[in-house]
Enzyme design. Sequence first.
Site, PDB file in Angstrom:
ATOM      1  N   ASN A   7       0.868  -1.174   0.000  1.00 17.84           N
ATOM      2  CA  ASN A   7       0.000   0.000   0.000  1.00 17.84           C
ATOM      3  C   ASN A   7       0.907   1.227   0.000  1.00 17.84           C
ATOM      4  OD1 ASN A   7      -1.763   2.054   0.525  1.00 17.84           O
ATOM      5  ND2 ASN A   7      -2.652   1.143   2.373  1.00 17.84           N
ATOM      6  N   ARG A  91      -2.620  -2.148  -3.413  1.00 18.51           N
ATOM      7  CA  ARG A  91      -3.805  -1.325  -3.205  1.00 18.51           C
ATOM      8  C   ARG A  91      -3.729  -0.145  -4.185  1.00 18.51           C
ATOM      9  NH1 ARG A  91      -4.966   3.173   1.290  1.00 18.51           N
ATOM     10  NH2 ARG A  91      -7.107   3.591   0.702  1.00 18.51           N
ATOM     11  N   HIS A 180     -12.661   3.423   0.372  1.00 17.54           N
ATOM     12  CA  HIS A 180     -12.631   2.434   1.465  1.00 17.54           C
ATOM     13  C   HIS A 180     -13.399   1.162   1.081  1.00 17.54           C
ATOM     14  CE1 HIS A 180     -12.311   5.925   4.608  1.00 17.54           C
ATOM     15  NE2 HIS A 180     -11.104   5.466   4.352  1.00 17.54           N
ATOM     16  N   LEU A 209     -14.609   4.290  10.439  1.00 15.47           N
ATOM     17  CA  LEU A 209     -14.254   5.537  11.113  1.00 15.47           C
ATOM     18  C   LEU A 209     -12.782   5.490  11.520  1.00 15.47           C
ATOM     19  CD1 LEU A 209     -17.409   5.869  13.455  1.00 15.47           C
ATOM     20  CD2 LEU A 209     -17.145   6.594  11.074  1.00 15.47           C
ATOM     21  N   ASN A 211      -8.823   7.786  10.260  1.00  9.15           N
ATOM     22  CA  ASN A 211      -8.417   9.138   9.857  1.00  9.15           C
ATOM     23  C   ASN A 211      -9.358   9.656   8.778  1.00  9.15           C
ATOM     24  OD1 ASN A 211      -6.253   9.851  11.485  1.00  9.15           O
ATOM     25  ND2 ASN A 211      -4.911   8.471  10.357  1.00  9.15           N
ATOM     26  N   ARG A 241     -10.538  16.425   7.462  1.00 11.66           N
ATOM     27  CA  ARG A 241     -11.335  16.772   6.279  1.00 11.66           C
ATOM     28  C   ARG A 241     -12.732  17.243   6.697  1.00 11.66           C
ATOM     29  NH1 ARG A 241     -10.294  11.262   3.107  1.00 11.66           N
ATOM     30  NH2 ARG A 241      -8.531  10.891   4.486  1.00 11.66           N
ATOM     31  N   GLU A 384      -8.043  -4.921   5.321  1.00  7.11           N
ATOM     32  CA  GLU A 384      -7.969  -4.658   3.880  1.00  7.11           C
ATOM     33  C   GLU A 384      -6.862  -5.477   3.234  1.00  7.11           C
ATOM     34  OE1 GLU A 384      -8.045  -0.613   5.361  1.00  7.11           O
ATOM     35  OE2 GLU A 384      -8.979  -0.017   3.481  1.00  7.11           O
TER      36      GLU A 384
HETATM   37  P1  AMP Z   1      -6.992   4.598  11.103  1.00  6.53           P
HETATM   38  O1  AMP Z   1      -7.001   5.623  10.005  1.00  6.53           O
HETATM   39  O2  AMP Z   1      -7.961   3.492  10.868  1.00  6.53           O
HETATM   40  O3  AMP Z   1      -5.619   4.112  11.449  1.00  6.53           O
HETATM   41  O4  AMP Z   1      -7.540   5.335  12.430  1.00  6.53           O
HETATM   42  C1  AMP Z   1      -6.845   6.400  13.023  1.00  6.53           C
HETATM   43  C2  AMP Z   1      -7.732   7.076  14.054  1.00  6.53           C
HETATM   44  O5  AMP Z   1      -8.093   6.104  15.061  1.00  6.53           O
HETATM   45  C3  AMP Z   1      -7.086   8.249  14.791  1.00  6.53           C
HETATM   46  O6  AMP Z   1      -7.968   9.357  14.817  1.00  6.53           O
HETATM   47  C4  AMP Z   1      -6.901   7.715  16.184  1.00  6.53           C
HETATM   48  O7  AMP Z   1      -7.039   8.721  17.122  1.00  6.53           O
HETATM   49  C5  AMP Z   1      -8.068   6.761  16.311  1.00  6.53           C
HETATM   50  N1  AMP Z   1      -7.861   5.829  17.425  1.00  6.53           N
HETATM   51  C6  AMP Z   1      -6.940   4.863  17.550  1.00  6.53           C
HETATM   52  N2  AMP Z   1      -7.040   4.269  18.778  1.00  6.53           N
HETATM   53  C7  AMP Z   1      -8.059   4.896  19.430  1.00  6.53           C
HETATM   54  C8  AMP Z   1      -8.662   4.784  20.713  1.00  6.53           C
HETATM   55  N3  AMP Z   1      -8.235   3.899  21.606  1.00  6.53           N
HETATM   56  N4  AMP Z   1      -9.688   5.619  21.027  1.00  6.53           N
HETATM   57  C9  AMP Z   1     -10.127   6.524  20.141  1.00  6.53           C
HETATM   58  N5  AMP Z   1      -9.607   6.691  18.908  1.00  6.53           N
HETATM   59  C10 AMP Z   1      -8.586   5.902  18.562  1.00  6.53           C
END
Ligand code: AMP
Length: 399
Positions: A7, A91, A180, A209, A211, A241, A384
């Site tokens: 990726n 990806r 996604h 949900l 980034n 965003r 993924e």
């Molecule tokens: P991703 O793009 O799937 O890697 O998700 C990243 C997001 O997940 C960031 O905003 C992190 O703050 C959030 N995140 C990761 N661990 C936690 C947690 N324990 N509680 C709340 N948000 C989290």
Amino acid sequence: MKTLVINCGSSSLKYQLIDMETEKSLVQGLVERIGIEGSILTQKVEGKDKYIIKENMPNHKVAIEHVLKALINKDHNIIQSMDEIGAVGHRVVHGGEKYSHSVVIDDEVLESIKECSSLAPLHNPPNIIGIEVCRELMPNTPMVAVFDTAFHQTMPKESYICPLPYELYEKYGIRKYGFHGTSHMYVSQKVAEVMEKDIKDLKIVTCHLGNGCSLAAVKGGKSIDTSMGFTPLAGVMMGTRSGSIDPSVISYLMEVHGYEINDINEILNKKSGVLGISGISSDFRDVLEEAENGNERAKLALNIFHYKVRAQIAAYAGIMGGVDAIVFTAGIGENSSVTRKECLKGLEFLGFEIDDERNSVRGKIQEISTDNSKVKVYEIPTNEELMIARDTVKLISNI
Ligand code: AMP
């Protein structure tokens, strides 16, 4: 067969090597700061120390050479030579309207992925570089492209045509594509499996949900709508965003307040969302902590986020004529019990009740609704990479 999943981002590269006989991920790695001072490769293998390379990596070719070196390093002892890599799955963010499925990469496919670059100028070019470099370094290894947009190609016209002059769609391809897709497909299939139901009989709302955030309405196993649009900027509010806003804000800022289009793009993509409203961070952990400490802007940012997700879940239940399962996934969806609960608040009329104890579980497959709930709510960690590896193996076995 061992399958390498790549990726490739503009300055980073994530990879995994997956043993497809057991579907076990053998290695997970991340290269950061490609082309920037301080390049670093970090590779993890269960039960072993991290393998780290800190060397100048001026471009993706050097980075991928280091990945291959890391994979055959003696300490991790995962593979002895590159010949053990049976296939590579890449990806690719945008497949336009051409790709509703993954595809084996050849010169022609590579050309058409390049043609889709104008639709995803930030994302497709690094994906293409990753493919080109891997083909150069592993000329005899079959490679497959798996598109983020592909799963959403089943959307009907009423959800993907924008209410703009129709010729903008015909001439320039302006429509909703959705993103996604690999994640929405994985978690919708997984929840059907966990519920022991045929996906063809289910109406599912999937909430990715992280980034980036997007929701999808998955009916009978097919995406019939999703919240991201022509680009991954549309839909619900995200970490940095804005999500969907009145487009006139843009001309107003430009005409009345002298903003340039580059400023606008920077604001909408990097300075808005949870970061923009809270003024604290795009990382939910920081914002949740500040909200706990009483920070009003942090609370407001989270409240708006919950409101947007809640409204989208309700809309998708509405267009599907009901919902059987709601699934939360990705960094926030898998880890934050508070966010899940708040996003569902007020939607109990759909037919679920949340079990607080079940909802306190993090990062694993877990039903968070009570046994009596007619509508089931789950958290399901996305995967993924596994989806990409599965498609890769499936396609190359037909070559
Ligand atoms: P991703 O793009 O799937 O890697 O998700 C990243 C997001 O997940 C960031 O905003 C992190 O703050 C959030 N995140 C990761 N661990 C936690 C947690 N324990 N509680 C709340 N948000 C989290």
